[in-house]
Design a protein around this motif. Structure first.
Motif, PDB file in Angstrom:
ATOM      1  N   GLU A 206       3.424   1.961   1.810  1.00 58.89           N
ATOM      2  CA  GLU A 206       3.491   3.315   1.265  1.00 58.89           C
ATOM      3  C   GLU A 206       2.360   3.616   0.307  1.00 58.89           C
ATOM      4  N   ALA A 207       2.055   2.683  -0.597  1.00 60.23           N
ATOM      5  CA  ALA A 207       0.956   2.927  -1.521  1.00 60.23           C
ATOM      6  C   ALA A 207      -0.373   2.535  -0.879  1.00 60.23           C
ATOM      7  N   LEU A 208      -0.306   1.845   0.277  1.00 59.57           N
ATOM      8  CA  LEU A 208      -1.511   1.397   0.991  1.00 59.57           C
ATOM      9  C   LEU A 208      -2.476   0.666   0.067  1.00 59.57           C
ATOM     10  N   ASN A 209      -1.926  -0.138  -0.805  1.00 62.12           N
ATOM     11  CA  ASN A 209      -2.745  -0.873  -1.769  1.00 62.12           C
ATOM     12  C   ASN A 209      -2.585  -2.368  -1.484  1.00 62.12           C
ATOM     13  N   TRP A 210      -3.501  -2.897  -0.659  1.00 58.90           N
ATOM     14  CA  TRP A 210      -3.431  -4.309  -0.265  1.00 58.90           C
ATOM     15  C   TRP A 210      -3.535  -5.237  -1.468  1.00 58.90           C
TER      16      TRP A 210
END
Lengths: 296, 264, 368
Positions: A256-260
């Motif tokens: 959801e935050a697309l923060n790897w």
């Protein structure tokens, strides 16, 4: 050259030990190499991602700083530890009595009861979670029954109660198995000797059986607690907003935050927490016994 | 003095506690199984009549059957790969002594103790980086990581039951390594190998989290399909799936119990 | 006792260990050792646990390779040869029969490995079952047989493929006493009939004396003494050997006068004569003689033996066929006297003064 001595073979003779070492290496290599490249390297890659800058990819501890100041992270960590501890305690309270009960049954009865423990142990966690959504739902079996007898309906789903029930259901068999193993390993002469010396059933239990089963209790509880830390499915399906655990947070950052970077950082933190508790478990005698049981 | 009534009371308490816990363990699944044979479109308990509608719907929906077939394929391949590599490693570890053996063993067992989500994320990022897009390959790699430790545990336990002198005597009598393996080790290890394979199969067949991260759109394994269905639409077909899955589990359980008995 | 009827010819040994040595990280399991086992010989490795006998056996079997030295079997250097190619047979304490095979399949197993034709396998298995007098058990599983029967099957499995050498690692250790004696006779019979070389490991000295042509007595990773059973029993080379094989009286002694016989001083003053052992004047050592060589008398009673010492009768133990008397000397040493049981002899009361006598040639002086 016709001097009578047999020609020394060109190929260097391996000693028996070298030959054995070669076979051992050939046997262990496939699994070890597989796990190295499909498990250890990916985990190392996650660590490297967690230490990379989101945009430039350069080395950075930015994600860790972000995590360290994130109230969400602290809250979720606290929730994870709370749920894990609570689920471990409720599981222990349910598992010990039936392990004890099974210990005193005849071999045939015990084998049957074992099946009653093993079937839930092997039942898919999704089947269990689905069962709880059906049974505890707003229009579920429990509330239907309560309605029949004229009682108000209760909310057992999408809250802490649902998560604890779901996790306990999953964890009890693990604990029954470890506790029963340590109960079974108590030589039957010990309780017998104690009761011949005049100890009542309660005293035999408190002074002989309980202390001797503690290694199983400690090892089992630690195992169950460590398993709980990484729970994902149960809080996602049975819990509410307040019951998000670390594993769910990893997914949140990834999907959801697309923060790897953040996802990786939290996964690393979760890994370290689990490793810390594993190390603590191995420090205890019970843990060493458990490890010996697995390897030896 | 212990009166007999006293003992009866304790027995009663023990029995009541045991019954309560067993009911807690068994009942939820049992209720779902009963409901799966109900005759209404919506689930009710107790069911008002018997029907196999939900099972028909399962087999009529390609989404479900394809997921089930994919799960079977992945589980069979993963379990077999795990069994081959895990058995070799278990024998290598059991029949040798070398420095660092404990470490190798700990490493190979460690996925049991590590949170699944960490492995799932690691493989997701790593396989994406390597550009491995084949759905089967992604799942099998992930599932072997998750199942290999269990094969190692069961086969190592099986090896401990085997008297090592049997292998020694066969060797001294002139049997080569392969003959010893085929004629002595494998027959004696057969129950443990069966248990190990079933253990790996069931673990793979039920695996959710790694699959949830690794599957590509439109190629869901059965547990992934179930997970998203519970999340989003709560299809009543889930009850039929649960029944069949539990049937499979009970079957695996009985085979494993029988094998364990044979081993002892 | 076994008076050997096989002449031992070590000129072409079946097994030869040349300077073999085995070290592990921090222990010497076997110190540099030379040993030859003759073709057709029954040799026993005897010693307490940790004496190196199992290491020696494992080196010959090929379970482990030596740190130094060579292992030669039938003239071929096999130091680096894996066990499967050494042409050996082996019998273990726990029988090591394959639980998943019938008795027939167990015995046929080494023949299958050698790819013998089916008819030949059948014939040889039947023959060997006949030889060990268990022809009726072919279709049973090992679990259905008694321990003694299982061990005979284990022997049959060795015999059936005619190995040059059979290694036996405490083969009778798990059997009870009566059965053990029957099996000793059975093994000796097979050894004699087949002429096979047997290397036998045991920690039971009686078993070693009953069966062996020669005994290798081991201690602390070294060969303590090597010889025939008579040599080891009557001429032990050390106090350890005297003590380990059979029972013996061991008392402190100092050589007073050299010669044949030499004169020793024992038990704080008593003099006695001894004709065997290296006696250098002034050396302190141990006088050894066997309990059955000594005689008990009441003071004043004459026995005709040259050496006499007096002491107090401490205990008398009757073990059926023999009676043993333990006599305490004034300096604390104990002398053991063994007599054949005699129903009519009156028991001597414990605590009385007695004399013990033994002939000159029965005594042996040991240094140390």
């Amino acid at each position: 050259m016709g001097d009578g001595t047999p020609a020394t073979p060109k190929r260097r003779q391996l000693t028996l030990e070298q030959r054995h070492a070669l076979y051992t290496a050939l046997l262990i290599a496939p699994a070890t190499l597989f796990m190295l490249f499909v498990y250890a390297v990916p985990l190392a890659y996650v660590v490297s991602v967690s230490l990379a800058d989101k945009t430039t990819g350069a080395f950075s501890i930015g994600s860790y700083q972000q995590v360290a100041t994130s109230s969400l992270f602290y809250k979720v960590t606290w929730t994870t530890l709370q749920i894990s501890a609570l689920a471990t305690i409720t599981s222990l309270l349910l598992a010990y009595p039936i392990a004890l009960y099974m210990n005193y049954q005849s071999a045939r009865v015990r084998a049957f009861l074992m099946l009653l423990v093993l079937v839930p142990f092997w039942t898919s966690i999704l089947v269990k979670s689905y069962a709880f959504t059906v049974i505890f739902g707003q229009a579920g079996v429990v509330n239907q029954l309560l309605g029949l007898v004229g009682l108000p309906s209760v909310k057992l789903l999408f809250n802490r109660v649902g998560v604890i029930i779901g996790m306990t259901h999953y964890l009890v068999p693990f604990l029954v198995l470890t506790i029963l193993t340590s109960l079974r390993s108590i030589p039957p002469d010990l309780p017998r000797a104690a009761s011949i010396m005049g100890a009542s059933k309660l005293v035999v239990f408190r002074r002989v059986v309980l202390p001797l089963s503690m290694p199983g209790v400690i090892a089992g509880s630690a195992l169950v607690f460590i398993l709980s830390l990484g729970f994902y499915v149960v809080p996602a399906l049975l819990g509410g907003r307040q019951d998000v655990m670390l594993a769910n947070l990893v997914e949140f950052y990834l999907r959801e935050a697309l923060n790897w970077q953040m996802a990786s950082t939290i996964a690393v933190m979760l890994l370290l927490t689990a490793a810390l508790f594993v190390a603590l478990l191995f420090k205890t005698r019970a843990g060493a016994a458990l490890a010996g049981e697995q390897r030896a | 003095m212990i009166s007999s009534r006293h003992i009866m009371t304790w027995r009663g308490v023990g029995l009541a506690a045991a019954i309560f816990v067993f009911v807690f363990l068994i009942l939820p699944t049992a209720i779902v199984i009963i409901m799966s044979f109900g005759d209404k479109r919506d689930l009710v308990f107790p069911p008002t009549g018997f029907s196999l509608d939900l099972f028909r719907r399962f087999f009529a929906e390609p989404g479900w059957t394809q997921s089930a077939l994919l799960s079977f394929r992945i589980a069979i391949l993963s379990a077999t790969l795990s069994l081959v590599m895990g058995t070799a490693a278990a024998i290598g570890l059991a029949r040798s002594r070398f420095r660092g053996k404990g470490l190798v063993s700990l490493f190979l067992h460690s996925p049991i103790m590590i949170p699944g989500v960490a492995i799932a994320l690691a493989l997701y990022l790593y396989l994406n980086m390597l550009g491995i897009r084949n759905n089967d390959a992604r799942l099998i790699l992930g599932h072997v990581v998750m199942t290999l430790p269990f094969v190692l545990v069961t086969v190592s336990a099986g090896l401990r039951h085997i008297d090592e002198t049997l292998e020694t005597v066969a060797t001294v009598m002139g049997a080569g390594l392969f003959t010893v393996f085929r004629r002595v080790t494998v027959p004696l290890l057969a129950p443990a190998l069966t248990i190990g394979w079933l253990f790996a199969f069931v673990t793979s067949f039920d695996e959710v989290i790694v699959s949830w991260f690794l599957v590509r759109a439109g190629h869901m394994t059965l547990p992934v399909k179930m997970y998203s269905s519970i999340m989003f639409d709560i299809s009543p077909v889930l009850a039929a799936v649960s029944t069949m899955l539990t049937g499979l589990t009970v079957f695996a359980c009985i085979v494993m119990a029988a094998m364990q008995k044979k081993e002892a | 006792m076994n008076l050997s009827d096989n002449a031992i010819d070590t000129s072409t040994p079946m097994i030869s260990l040349d300077g073999v040595r085995k070290e592990y990280a921090d222990v010497i399991a076997l110190d540099t050792t030379d040993l030859q086992v003759a073709k057709g010989e029954f040799m026993t490795l005897l010693g307490p646990s940790g004496s190196g006998k199992t290491t020696l056996l494992n080196l010959i079997a090929g379970m482990t390779s030596p740190t130094a030295g060579r292992v030669v079997i039938a003239g071929t250097d096999v130091t680096a040869t894996p066990p499967a190619k050494r042409g050996l047979g082996m019998v273990f304490q726990n029988y090591a029969l394959m639980p998943h095979m019938t008795i027939f399949q167990n015995i046929a197993f080494p023949l299958h490995i050698r790819h013998l034709p089916k008819r030949e396998i059948n014939r040889r298995v039947r023959d060997v079952l006949e030889l060990i007098q268990l022809p009726h058990v072919a279709d049973r599983k090992p679990k259905e047989l008694s321990g003694g029967q299982q061990q005979r099957i284990s022997l049959a499995r060795c015999i059936v493929y005619n190995p040059n050498i059979i290694l036996m690692d405490e083969p009778l250790g798990a059997l009870d006493k009566n059965l053990r004696e029957q099996m000793q006779i059975e093994i000796k019979r097979l050894h004699k009939e087949l002429g096979v070389t047997i290397l036998y490991v045991t920690h039971d000295q009686e078993e070693a004396l009953n069966m062996s042509d020669r005994i290798v007595l081991m201690k602390g990773g070294k060969i303590e003494q090597l010889g025939t059973t008579d040599e080891l029993y009557f001429d032990p080379a050390s106090v350890f050997a005297a003590d380990f094989l059979g029972q013996s009286t061991l008392i402190e002694a100092t050589v007073r006068t050299e010669g044949d016989p030499a004169i020793l001083e024992i038990a704080g003053g008593t003099r006695c004569r001894v004709s065997r052992g290296t006696c250098t004047a002034g050396t302190r050592g141990t006088l050894m003689f066997r309990p059955e060589a000594a005689r008990l008398a009441q003071p004043g009673e004459a026995t005709g033996d040259a050496n006499v010492v007096s002491g107090e009768l401490k205990h008398t133990i009757a073990t059926g066929s023999v009676v043993k008397h333990y006599v305490g000397l004034p300096n604390g040493d104990t002398v053991i006297v063994q007599e054949l049981a005699n129903q009519h002899r009156t028991r001597l009361p414990i605590g009385i003064q007695v004399t013990v006598s033994w002939p000159v040639e029965a005594g042996l002086f040991l240094n140390g």
